[in-house]
Design a protein around this motif. Structure first.
Motif, short mmCIF file in Angstrom:
data_model
loop_
_atom_site.label_atom_id
_atom_site.label_comp_id
_atom_site.label_asym_id
_atom_site.label_seq_id
_atom_site.Cartn_x
_atom_site.Cartn_y
_atom_site.Cartn_z
N TYR A 80 -37.44 72.37 121.86
CA TYR A 80 -36.05 72.36 122.29
C TYR A 80 -35.46 73.73 122.01
N VAL A 123 -29.72 68.17 123.13
CA VAL A 123 -31.13 67.91 122.77
C VAL A 123 -31.32 66.70 121.87
N CYS A 124 -30.27 66.13 121.33
CA CYS A 124 -30.38 65.00 120.39
C CYS A 124 -31.05 65.47 119.09
N ALA A 125 -32.35 65.16 118.91
CA ALA A 125 -33.20 65.80 117.90
C ALA A 125 -32.73 65.67 116.45
N GLU A 126 -31.78 64.73 116.19
CA GLU A 126 -31.29 64.58 114.81
C GLU A 126 -30.71 65.90 114.29
N ASN A 184 -31.46 65.77 128.52
CA ASN A 184 -32.34 65.05 127.60
C ASN A 184 -31.94 63.59 127.53
N GLU A 185 -32.84 62.72 127.92
CA GLU A 185 -32.60 61.27 127.83
C GLU A 185 -31.18 60.91 128.26
N ASN A 235 -40.33 58.50 127.31
CA ASN A 235 -40.37 58.65 125.85
C ASN A 235 -40.57 57.28 125.21
N GLU A 262 -42.22 62.24 124.82
CA GLU A 262 -42.01 62.17 123.37
C GLU A 262 -42.73 60.93 122.87
N TRP A 264 -43.44 59.28 119.60
CA TRP A 264 -42.91 59.47 118.25
C TRP A 264 -43.95 59.15 117.19
N TRP A 267 -40.72 58.79 112.23
CA TRP A 267 -39.29 58.61 112.51
C TRP A 267 -38.50 59.42 111.48
N PHE A 268 -37.19 59.57 111.71
CA PHE A 268 -36.36 60.38 110.83
C PHE A 268 -35.71 59.52 109.74
N TYR A 300 -44.14 63.99 119.31
CA TYR A 300 -42.84 64.30 118.68
C TYR A 300 -42.78 63.55 117.37
N TYR A 328 -40.55 63.52 109.13
CA TYR A 328 -40.83 62.65 110.28
C TYR A 328 -42.11 61.83 110.12
C1 GLA Z 1 -35.16 60.86 121.40
C2 GLA Z 1 -34.64 62.27 121.57
C3 GLA Z 1 -35.19 63.21 120.53
C4 GLA Z 1 -35.14 62.58 119.16
C5 GLA Z 1 -35.89 61.27 119.17
C6 GLA Z 1 -35.89 60.54 117.87
O1 GLA Z 1 -36.33 60.71 122.00
O2 GLA Z 1 -34.91 62.77 122.86
O3 GLA Z 1 -34.45 64.38 120.56
O4 GLA Z 1 -33.82 62.37 118.82
O5 GLA Z 1 -35.27 60.40 120.09
O6 GLA Z 1 -36.40 61.31 116.88
#
Ligand code: GLA
Length: 787
Positions: A80, A123-126, A184-185, A235, A262, A264, A267-268, A300, A328
């Motif tokens: 990202y 980008v979300c991505a926490e 993104n999503e 994803n 993605e 996973w 997880w976060f 991811y 993660y």
């Molecule tokens: C989604 C988002 C990522 C991240 C993951 C969870 O897929 O696209 O950026 O937040 O969830 O880690």
């Protein structure tokens, strides 16, 4: 002058003599979607991508981490771009140091790795606000991730600045970038094809029309925003039923290459919840299955890294701030160590090397210990307040041009003859209230706390509210997340049998911006015995120097005895700490340490119990210290459905995917789903997501939902509480504890009464669908259920 060898001369001659049969374009380097496959320069190519985020890894270690991914057998790095790191202030772009994305991509190229670029803008991505810069919120009515003119203008500027750095590195230009992602999503945010199309067009303008563009979403919602000329990828997490995840795509686009953009690996973690892990075996099985079917993937995260400083985001619904570590549970740990997952994955990927050998695993960094040391100096916050602003009405942090850190609001109270109720609408995110310097209590946004009782006081008593901002929400509609106090502050006083509500006005506002200089420039004095008497030491900044005798290396700084705050070492922002855990140590890369003396500053907003630390060889990421219940059932409480009439009774079908039931509309605020047995005949029930429909068949907003009751929730070492049924994440779920027998029930307060006429249910994503509910009943009531 360059001399040519015979072989080269022959090659050049051949190139000059042979006419290009397929035309110039076909000979140029390219990556594209062919019939059911990706093609690299015309040859089938399965993308085996490792997701890495350059700002989360010390620059000094970038290449080693890329090499660790390569040694796994990966052929691509997926990344990202983080707009808010690159444009911390409007129009001030930063592509240097940790933000040198060009250098990162060049290192991928140097190590013969292709690159997938995901430039957002969201980008979300926490990550804080999903990568969007906080200063966008200075325009209070901004519509984020929509065609708001200001938002789009800023996106365009950033995208251009980014393209200036890296657009010459696309494959068409001979570089490593094979694909670029559009937004993104978006399906988890809304339905808005014109907006997504505008982002696509920007990328086309900036990266050239030849660059391969794709969208990523969930199999349940990708069609909502899917644009005809983009590649669609899915994803989903470890354990998911892979055939089911691609079933819809295969139906709508039988010729599309398949890619899990993605997958996973883990997880976060969130503050106050159990440390998340995912079994290695599930991840390996998923990757093995995908590769055996020629499906491309990006893992991811392959290496998560660290949310340095204030960059960790927060999740919603509700408010669930993320911890500093972005380990993660990935194959490569937060600090770049190989894990058992890494070695198993490497073994599996060895089967898919097309006869080539995997690259060797690069040397790992050996962590060191640092002997226990005490902090020696303190700068109490009360003696180090910045110059205040005055304001009649209270405002958010953003309105005072402050992005991060804490904010202190102060006003005088009227005479309170008896206790009064203080309401803070709303404290974002962790507020502490004081009257004349005496601590009254805290308001933690995670728990929806807004009210405190104030004691009687004389006219003019000082009310102070210290609010600490945590990460801005990075997921869902709640990303428009203002900090500080976002509305007003009222006092409710009872007089003559009436309730009088008054807005408190005329504030002094102190902005404590989170940056090194804020804390470094405070006036420090030696810590005294008096500072240690109260159990908790004063709120403020603490300073120490610690000595490193030999060669510095990675270590994990222990903060188990501290309260809540932020840490800087040698000026580097290391991240947030919070005693509730599960994270108790901060990853300290050796490359930012010095031989000899090192400076550490910790700003603790509640005060440490003991101001000391030490460097450990292993992190502590799984030590939850909350006394709060993680479940939704009082001791001895039992839901009593006797005499209640269900609005629907039926049975769900076996298998993955969403199911829906409709019934005659009933008005109610409380809904109960009771499961009487499971499809697999076992004791456990699980629900990944659920929605309630109104009489028009529309989904009700789940923002105001709260769980009133769940008979059983598995929270022993995992996070499977009933709120996971509406956490917007299809891969996390409510699951009852092993051994608790049927029937199982969950009761939700919808926040207000609605005309309810339907229910949607999503079971777990694994092919065996563990915990899938068979027979069930739904109850809807206007008054709370009996227990
Ligand atoms: C989604 C988002 C990522 C991240 C993951 C969870 O897929 O696209 O950026 O937040 O969830 O880690």
């Amino acid at each position: 002058m360059r001399t040519y060898r015979l072989k080269e001369v022959a090659l050049i001659l051949a190139m000059l003599l042979i006419p290009t049969v397929a035309g110039a374009k076909d000979d140029s380097p390219r990556f594209e979607a062919g019939d059911g496959k990706f093609l690299l320069n015309g040859e089938p190519f399965v993308v085996k991508a490792a997701e890495l985020h350059y700002p989360r890894i010390p620059k000094e270690y970038w290449e080693q981490r890329i090499q660790l991914c390569k040694a796994l057998g990966m052929n691509t790095i997926c990344l990202y771009t983080f707009w808010n790191a690159h444009e911390p202030k409007m129009d001030q772009f930063d592509f240097s140091g940790q933000n040198d994305i060009r250098e990162f991509i060049k290192l991928c190229e140097k190590n013969d790795m292709k690159v997938i670029l995901r430039p957002g803008p969201y980008v979300c991505a926490e990550w804080e606000m999903g990568g969007l810069p906080w200063w966008l919120l200075k325009k209070k009515d901004i519509r984020l991730r929509e065609q708001d003119p200001f938002f789009m203008e800023r996106v365009d500027k950033f995208q251009k600045a980014l393209a200036e750095q890296v657009s010459d590195l696309t494959i068409a230009n001979g570089g490593p970038i094979i694909m670029v992602q559009v937004e993104n999503e978006y399906g988890s945010y809304g339905t808005d094809k014109p907006y997504v199309a505008e982002i696509r067009d920007m990328l086309r303008r900036n990266f050239g029309k030849d660059v391969t563009r794709f969208q990523c979403d969930w199999s349940s919602n990708y069609l909502n925003n899917g644009l005809d000329d983009l590649i669609w990828t899915m994803n989903f997490g470890t354990g998911a039923n892979i055939d089911q995840q691609f079933a819809s795509l295969k139906e709508h686009r039988p010729d599309s290459p398949l890619m899990c953009s993605e997958f996973w690996s883990g997880w976060f973690d969130k503050w106050g919840a159990n440390h998340e892990t995912r079994p290695a075996a599930d991840m390996i099985a998923g990757i093995d299955e995908m590769l055996s079917k020629g499906i491309s993937f990006s893992l991811y995260m392959t290496h998560g890294g660290t949310n340095w400083g204030h960059w960790a985001g927060a999740n919603s619904p509700g408010f669930a701030p993320d911890v500093t570590s972005y380990d993660y549970d990935a194959p490569i740990s937060e600090s770049g160590q190989t894990t058992p997952k890494y070695w198993e994955l490497r073994k599996t990927l060895a089967k898919y090397m097309d006869g080539k050998k995997q690259a060797p695993v690069p040397a790992l960094i050996k962590p060191i210990e640092i002997k226990n040391f005490d902090f020696t100096e303190i700068a109490p916050l009360r003696d180090n307040m910045p110059r205040p602003k005055t304001d009649e009405n209270i405002r958010t942090m953003e309105e005072y041009d402050q992005g991060f850190g804490a904010i202190y609001y102060s006003t005088s109270l009227p005479e309170l003859k008896s206790e009064a109720l203080l309401t803070v609408n709303e404290p974002h995110d962790f507020a502490q209230v004081f009257v004349d310097g005496k601590y009254i209590g805290k308001l933690d946004r995670r728990n929806g706390e807004k009210e405190l009782t104030l004691p009687p006081c004389a006219k003019g008593a000082r009310l102070d509210i210290l609010v600490e901002a945590m990460g801005r929400i990075n997921f869902g509609r709640a990303i428009k997340d203002f900090k500080g106090i976002t509305g007003n502050v009222t006092l409710t006083v009872e007089k003559d049998g009436h309730k009088w509500v008054d807005d408190l006005r005329n504030w002094k506002v102190y902005n404590i911006e989170d940056e090194y200089d804020t804390y470094a420039s405070m006036k420090y004095r030696p810590i005294t015995a008096a500072d240690r008497t109260a159990g908790r030491m004063p709120i403020g900044a603490y300073r120490a120097t610690f000595d490193i005798k030999g060669k510095p290396s990675d270590t994990f700084l222990n903060f188990e005895t501290w309260g809540k705050g932020l840490v800087y070492v040698n000026g580097h922002p290391m991240g947030r700490i919070w005693e509730i855990g599960p994270q108790q140590t901060l990853y300290m890369p050796g490359c930012w340490l010095k031989k000899g003396k090192n400076e550490i500053i910790a700003f603790d907003i509640v005060g440490p119990r003991e101001a000391k630390s030490e460097g450990l060889k292993e992190p502590k990421l799984d030590q939850l210290q909350v006394n709060k219940r993680l479940t939704h059932r009082e001791e001895g409480q039992n839901l009593d459905l006797k005499g209640e009439k269900p609005v629907y009774a039926g049975a769900f079908k076996p298998g993955n995917g969403w199911q829906e039931v409709r019934f005659a509309p009933v008005r109610g605020r409380y809904i109960c789903l009771e499961a009487t047995d499971a499809i697999d005949g076992k004791d456990v029930a699980a629900i990944a997501e659920m929605y309630v429909l109104n009489d028009k068949g529309e989904r009700l907003s789940r923002d105001p939902w709260t769980v009133m009751y769940a008979d059983s929730e598995d929270t022993k070492d995992v996070n499977r509480s009933a709120d996971k049924t509406f956490d917007l994440q299809e891969s996390t779920y409510w699951q009852t504890a092993p051994g608790a027998g049927f029937p199982h029930a969950v009761v939700i307060d919808l926040g207000a009464a609605h005309s309810v006429a339907g229910f949607q249910y999503l079971p777990r994503m694994e092919a065996e669908v563990p915990g899938a509910v068979k027979n069930f009943r739904i109850f809807v009531k206007d008054t709370p259920f009996k227990y």
